[in-house]
Motif scaffolding. Structure first.
Motif, PDB file in Angstrom:
ATOM      1  N   ALA A   1       0.828  -1.208   0.000  1.00 33.45           N
ATOM      2  CA  ALA A   1       0.000   0.000   0.000  1.00 33.45           C
ATOM      3  C   ALA A   1       0.859   1.254   0.000  1.00 33.45           C
ATOM      4  N   LEU A   2       1.929   1.264   0.816  1.00 34.48           N
ATOM      5  CA  LEU A   2       2.789   2.438   0.853  1.00 34.48           C
ATOM      6  C   LEU A   2       3.473   2.650  -0.496  1.00 34.48           C
ATOM      7  N   ALA A   3       3.869   1.566  -1.148  1.00 33.93           N
ATOM      8  CA  ALA A   3       4.473   1.691  -2.473  1.00 33.93           C
ATOM      9  C   ALA A   3       3.489   2.305  -3.464  1.00 33.93           C
ATOM     10  N   GLU A   4       2.238   1.847  -3.418  1.00 32.25           N
ATOM     11  CA  GLU A   4       1.212   2.383  -4.322  1.00 32.25           C
ATOM     12  C   GLU A   4       0.957   3.860  -4.054  1.00 32.25           C
ATOM     13  N   LEU A   5       1.009   4.233  -2.785  1.00 32.48           N
ATOM     14  CA  LEU A   5       0.703   5.610  -2.404  1.00 32.48           C
ATOM     15  C   LEU A   5       1.844   6.578  -2.703  1.00 32.48           C
ATOM     16  N   ALA A   6       3.104   6.109  -2.572  1.00 32.25           N
ATOM     17  CA  ALA A   6       4.233   7.043  -2.546  1.00 32.25           C
ATOM     18  C   ALA A   6       5.134   7.016  -3.774  1.00 32.25           C
ATOM     19  N   LEU A   7       5.347   5.861  -4.365  1.00 32.65           N
ATOM     20  CA  LEU A   7       6.335   5.771  -5.436  1.00 32.65           C
ATOM     21  C   LEU A   7       5.872   6.517  -6.682  1.00 32.65           C
ATOM     22  N   GLY A   8       6.798   7.259  -7.269  1.00 29.96           N
ATOM     23  CA  GLY A   8       6.495   8.005  -8.480  1.00 29.96           C
ATOM     24  C   GLY A   8       5.751   9.304  -8.252  1.00 29.96           C
ATOM     25  N   ARG A   9       5.609   9.705  -6.982  1.00 29.11           N
ATOM     26  CA  ARG A   9       4.885  10.934  -6.662  1.00 29.11           C
ATOM     27  C   ARG A   9       5.801  11.924  -5.966  1.00 29.11           C
ATOM     28  N   ASN A  10       5.499  13.221  -6.144  1.00 29.39           N
ATOM     29  CA  ASN A  10       6.174  14.244  -5.352  1.00 29.39           C
ATOM     30  C   ASN A  10       5.576  14.249  -3.957  1.00 29.39           C
ATOM     31  N   LEU A  11       6.435  14.240  -2.959  1.00 31.44           N
ATOM     32  CA  LEU A  11       6.017  14.200  -1.567  1.00 31.44           C
ATOM     33  C   LEU A  11       6.559  15.418  -0.840  1.00 31.44           C
ATOM     34  N   SER A  12       5.885  15.824   0.224  1.00 29.13           N
ATOM     35  CA  SER A  12       6.384  16.930   1.035  1.00 29.13           C
ATOM     36  C   SER A  12       5.941  16.740   2.476  1.00 29.13           C
ATOM     37  N   PRO A  13       6.776  17.176   3.432  1.00 32.47           N
ATOM     38  CA  PRO A  13       6.389  17.086   4.837  1.00 32.47           C
ATOM     39  C   PRO A  13       5.237  18.038   5.134  1.00 32.47           C
ATOM     40  N   ARG A  14       4.332  17.596   5.976  1.00 36.58           N
ATOM     41  CA  ARG A  14       3.311  18.498   6.512  1.00 36.58           C
ATOM     42  C   ARG A  14       3.812  18.938   7.882  1.00 36.58           C
ATOM     43  N   GLY A  15       4.346  20.127   7.943  1.00 40.01           N
ATOM     44  CA  GLY A  15       5.030  20.563   9.147  1.00 40.01           C
ATOM     45  C   GLY A  15       6.518  20.292   9.003  1.00 40.01           C
ATOM     46  N   GLU A  16       7.191  20.143  10.127  1.00 40.62           N
ATOM     47  CA  GLU A  16       8.649  20.023  10.128  1.00 40.62           C
ATOM     48  C   GLU A  16       9.085  18.578   9.977  1.00 40.62           C
ATOM     49  N   ALA A  17      10.047  18.323   9.118  1.00 41.82           N
ATOM     50  CA  ALA A  17      10.692  17.016   9.033  1.00 41.82           C
ATOM     51  C   ALA A  17      11.951  17.071   9.887  1.00 41.82           C
ATOM     52  N   ARG A  18      12.044  16.179  10.851  1.00 35.18           N
ATOM     53  CA  ARG A  18      13.188  16.166  11.750  1.00 35.18           C
ATOM     54  C   ARG A  18      13.925  14.837  11.642  1.00 35.18           C
ATOM     55  N   THR A  19      15.084  14.774  12.236  1.00 35.76           N
ATOM     56  CA  THR A  19      15.914  13.571  12.171  1.00 35.76           C
ATOM     57  C   THR A  19      15.879  12.865  13.519  1.00 35.76           C
ATOM     58  N   ASP A  20      15.655  11.542  13.506  1.00 31.50           N
ATOM     59  CA  ASP A  20      15.614  10.803  14.756  1.00 31.50           C
ATOM     60  C   ASP A  20      16.998  10.251  15.091  1.00 31.50           C
ATOM     61  N   ARG A  21      17.097   9.506  16.181  1.00 28.49           N
ATOM     62  CA  ARG A  21      18.403   9.026  16.652  1.00 28.49           C
ATOM     63  C   ARG A  21      19.004   7.977  15.726  1.00 28.49           C
ATOM     64  N   HIS A  22      18.188   7.442  14.820  1.00 30.07           N
ATOM     65  CA  HIS A  22      18.701   6.478  13.845  1.00 30.07           C
ATOM     66  C   HIS A  22      19.145   7.157  12.552  1.00 30.07           C
ATOM     67  N   GLY A  23      19.064   8.487  12.510  1.00 34.97           N
ATOM     68  CA  GLY A  23      19.463   9.218  11.318  1.00 34.97           C
ATOM     69  C   GLY A  23      18.400   9.292  10.240  1.00 34.97           C
ATOM     70  N   ARG A  24      17.174   8.849  10.545  1.00 33.90           N
ATOM     71  CA  ARG A  24      16.096   8.901   9.567  1.00 33.90           C
ATOM     72  C   ARG A  24      15.341  10.217   9.672  1.00 33.90           C
ATOM     73  N   LEU A  25      14.843  10.698   8.549  1.00 31.73           N
ATOM     74  CA  LEU A  25      13.871  11.782   8.602  1.00 31.73           C
ATOM     75  C   LEU A  25      12.569  11.223   9.159  1.00 31.73           C
ATOM     76  N   VAL A  26      11.865  12.028   9.938  1.00 34.11           N
ATOM     77  CA  VAL A  26      10.566  11.636  10.487  1.00 34.11           C
ATOM     78  C   VAL A  26       9.603  12.776  10.216  1.00 34.11           C
ATOM     79  N   ALA A  27       8.459  12.473   9.592  1.00 27.64           N
ATOM     80  CA  ALA A  27       7.549  13.555   9.207  1.00 27.64           C
ATOM     81  C   ALA A  27       6.156  13.016   8.933  1.00 27.64           C
ATOM     82  N   GLN A  28       5.167  13.887   9.105  1.00 27.38           N
ATOM     83  CA  GLN A  28       3.858  13.689   8.504  1.00 27.38           C
ATOM     84  C   GLN A  28       4.027  13.998   7.019  1.00 27.38           C
ATOM     85  N   LEU A  29       3.545  13.139   6.159  1.00 24.50           N
ATOM     86  CA  LEU A  29       3.866  13.255   4.742  1.00 24.50           C
ATOM     87  C   LEU A  29       2.606  13.335   3.897  1.00 24.50           C
ATOM     88  N   GLN A  30       2.640  14.225   2.903  1.00 23.93           N
ATOM     89  CA  GLN A  30       1.530  14.320   1.966  1.00 23.93           C
ATOM     90  C   GLN A  30       2.050  14.338   0.537  1.00 23.93           C
TER      91      GLN A  30
END
Length: 290
Positions: free
Chosen positions: A75-104
């Protein structure tokens, strides 16, 4: 058989998200790691904030199929791949070095809401000091609630079922896992700047929710007196530990929902409807919680 989405959820799906302040930051996904993690074209990983998608348990044998985890990843692949995405609010980095964000998406579709609407994820918010920990919590809880009421996805299985808070033996079997419990709080005990919510008569063995000092301030800042939970039926989510019986540590108010209040409707947000109906998934009663 795929079930139709409930009318409350359709109302959520058909509205439009307010423009995001961070919409100028465009992201593209190159791949999907699992049901809530993307690999971006620039090599970074992005974790969808506030949710926990269905995943195999840590002790799953190699090669074992977990249909709900596969459905969430697909489902996530169908929703996200091939699309422009942007954070809703601030995208921050967690302790694992990943971006974390609400995404649209570029068309306004809210990814967290869409996964919750399909019953392929649970709400798993974090304290305010964590990346985007509590953003859009009410909206996410509303989407999760509608999917659970409709019996979609993970809500068709016992593995993800809501546990009775007045059954400490059952809850204890879920030690060291993230669970959702429901029950009536029989007693709230305040000890200094901490509070204990007990769901049974014997605090030494019953299910307890602990609100520590830092969390107590977060509750009061949100206008919630922890003592007001006494006698109320609530839904609690968090990691189950054992400390004089099963215990969940409540670090922020969004972990506890009061079920016997007349609820104020959650703000309407858009998680634009998927082009195809949600995938039907098998009902593996033996699939463990992730």
């Amino acid at each position: 058989m795929t079930r139709s989405l409930p009318s409350v959820l359709l109302a959520l799906l058909l509205m439009t998200l307010a423009p995001a302040e961070a919409a100028a930051q465009r992201l593209r996904a190159a791949g999907v790691i699992d049901g809530d993690t993307l690999e971006l074209e620039d090599g970074r990983r992005l974790r969808l904030a506030g949710i926990e998608a269905a995943k195999p348990p840590p002790n799953a044998a190699p090669g074992t199929r977990w249909p709900l985890a596969e459905a969430a990843t697909t489902a996530l692949a169908e929703l996200a791949l091939g699309r422009n995405l942007s954070p809703r609010g601030e995208a921050r980095t967690d302790r694992h070095g990943r971006l974390v964000a609400q995404l649209q998406r570029d068309d306004g579709l809210w990814l967290q809401g869409a996964l919750l609407a399909r019953g392929l994820a649970r709400v798993h918010t974090q304290p305010a000091n964590q990346p985007d920990g509590r953003a859009l919590a009410r909206e996410m809880l509303a989407a999760e609630d509608a999917a659970r009421a409709a019996g979609l996805g993970i809500w068709r299985t016992r593995a993800y079922g809501v546990r009775p808070a007045d059954d400490p033996d059952m809850v204890a079997r879920d030690r060291d896992s993230f669970q959702i419990l429901e029950g009536r709080v029989l007693r709230v005990t305040k000890a200094g700047s901490e509070a204990y919510l007990d769901f049974g008569e014997d605090w030494r063995t019953d299910v307890t929710v602990h609100i520590g000092r830092v969390a107590f301030r977060a509750f009061t800042q949100a206008g919630i007196d922890p003592l007001s939970y006494e006698g109320r039926r609530v839904r609690v989510r968090g990691w189950v530990g054992l400390r004089s019986g099963p215990m969940i540590e409540a670090t922020h108010p969004e972990q506890i929902e009061r079920l016997d209040d007349s609820r104020t409707p959650a703000p309407k947000v858009s998680i634009a409807p998927p082009a195809e109906p949600p995938p039907s998934v098998s009902d593996p009663d033996d699939e463990d919680a992730d």
